[in-house]
Write a protein that holds these residues in place. Structure first.
Motif, PDB file in Angstrom:
ATOM      1  N   GLU A 233       0.785  -1.130  -0.002  1.00 42.31           N
ATOM      2  CA  GLU A 233      -0.120  -0.087   0.021  1.00 42.31           C
ATOM      3  C   GLU A 233       1.118   1.374   0.243  1.00 42.31           C
ATOM      4  O   GLU A 233       1.750   1.425   0.669  1.00 42.31           O
ATOM      5  CB  GLU A 233      -0.784  -0.127   1.280  1.00 42.31           C
ATOM      6  N   ASN A 234       0.684   2.222  -0.889  1.00 47.48           N
ATOM      7  CA  ASN A 234       1.479   3.417  -0.977  1.00 47.48           C
ATOM      8  C   ASN A 234       0.752   4.526  -1.396  1.00 47.48           C
ATOM      9  O   ASN A 234       1.124   5.362  -2.498  1.00 47.48           O
ATOM     10  CB  ASN A 234       2.496   3.081  -2.037  1.00 47.48           C
ATOM     11  N   SER A 235      -0.399   4.743  -0.730  1.00 50.29           N
ATOM     12  CA  SER A 235      -1.250   6.069  -1.131  1.00 50.29           C
ATOM     13  C   SER A 235      -1.009   6.908  -0.111  1.00 50.29           C
ATOM     14  O   SER A 235      -0.632   6.620   1.007  1.00 50.29           O
ATOM     15  CB  SER A 235      -2.729   5.529  -1.512  1.00 50.29           C
ATOM     16  N   ARG A 239      -0.895   3.713   3.658  1.00 51.95           N
ATOM     17  CA  ARG A 239       0.707   3.471   3.306  1.00 51.95           C
ATOM     18  C   ARG A 239       1.611   2.417   4.135  1.00 51.95           C
ATOM     19  O   ARG A 239       1.366   2.674   5.575  1.00 51.95           O
ATOM     20  CB  ARG A 239       1.588   4.777   2.965  1.00 51.95           C
ATOM     21  N   TYR A 240       2.263   1.874   3.606  1.00 52.58           N
ATOM     22  CA  TYR A 240       2.758   0.694   4.410  1.00 52.58           C
ATOM     23  C   TYR A 240       4.220   1.464   4.885  1.00 52.58           C
ATOM     24  O   TYR A 240       4.843   2.255   4.362  1.00 52.58           O
ATOM     25  CB  TYR A 240       3.430  -0.367   3.426  1.00 52.58           C
ATOM     26  N   ASP A 241       4.348   0.950   6.273  1.00 52.99           N
ATOM     27  CA  ASP A 241       5.633   1.819   7.090  1.00 52.99           C
ATOM     28  C   ASP A 241       6.438   0.757   7.592  1.00 52.99           C
ATOM     29  O   ASP A 241       5.985   0.272   8.346  1.00 52.99           O
ATOM     30  CB  ASP A 241       4.817   2.840   7.947  1.00 52.99           C
TER      31      ASP A 241
END
Length: 264
Positions: A233-235, A239-241
């Motif tokens: 996920e990268n919106s 978002r991935y962290d």
């Protein structure tokens, strides 16, 4: 020559063991109110040692390959996980299709009693696996991600007899704050400080938890937004962290181990 043969036999034996030891994915099905549910039991079969069991509710995309991979990672050699179908076998949102996912979760957010009914039945199905899986049915907990976080918090609010629930970037709202008095589980909730979807409910959630008898902890992870454990996920708002994910998993493991051991 004998030494060489012995070495070969040991190598073969080791190879055979490594081939046999694997992550098991076993279907678990049940019917509730005319709806058939298809969940997946995940565990490492390298050992027959009994271990705690987790009901795991994935994000709003439900059961898919990504969710199974996450269940494998969390289960390791430490847990038996029931990756739980909350929608019914005929409802499988396509990854990335937010409209399908929204349609799938809408009936459950609209009827929280139904959500609690479904997640409690899943817990019962996990307990039933103790007869055929390396599961210690006296040590049960639940974890959830995004929508799944809402589901496991509702499991706790229902008064379910579980040692702990852990919510990752999950929804914090409830249809009935008074249900908090029923909570028996230790409750760990982790949300991103910049999660615009869940954090507006943070104050009401903490007020709710103050009314409960539960041992609870609410962890706010700085600079993290929604979906911080969701690889890929990268919106801007989801978002991935890696930093937040690693930290939250470590907190989860510590919380569960203490809950199962009955220690602070």
């Amino acid at each position: 020559m004998r030494i060489a043969r012995l070495c070969c036999l040991l190598l073969l034996a080791g190879s055979s063991f490594s081939i046999q030891a694997k992550m098991v994915h076993r279907p678990v099905e049940w019917t509730q109110d005319g709806t058939r549910f298809h969940s997946v039991l995940v565990y490492d079969d390298a050992s027959s040692a009994k271990r705690p069991g987790l009901v795991m509710v994935p994000n709003w995309y439900g059961i898919n390959d990504v969710a199974v991979k996450k269940a494998e990672m969390i289960a390791g050699k430490e847990y038996v996980i029931l990756l739980t179908d909350m929608y019914g076998a005929g409802v499988r949102p396509q990854p990335g299709n937010a409209d399908q996912a929204q349609a799938a979760v809408k009936p459950l957010y609209a009827d929280r009693a139904l959500m609690r009914k479904r997640i409690n039945l899943a817990l019962g199905q996990l307990k039933a696996q103790a007869a055929s899986a390396p599961l210690d049915a006296s040590k049960l907990a639940a974890i959830g991600f995004c929508f799944g976080g809402s589901a496991v918090l509702d499991l706790a609010r229902s008064g379910a007899d579980v040692a702990a629930v852990v919510s990752f970037h999950g929804g914090l709202d409830t249809d009935n704050p008074a249900l908090a008095k029923n909570i028996k589980a230790r409750v760990l909730v982790m949300n991103g400080a910049d999660d615009k979807g869940t954090m507006p409910d943070a104050d009401k959630f903490m007020d709710e938890m103050r009314m409960s008898p539960a041992d609870w902890q609410f962890v706010v992870i700085g600079h993290a937004v929604h979906c911080f454990t969701e690889v890929g996920e990268n919106s801007p708002g989801c978002r991935y962290d890696e930093r937040a994910a690693t930290r939250s998993y470590r907190l989860m493991h510590d919380w569960l181990r203490a809950a199962f051991a009955g220690t602070p």
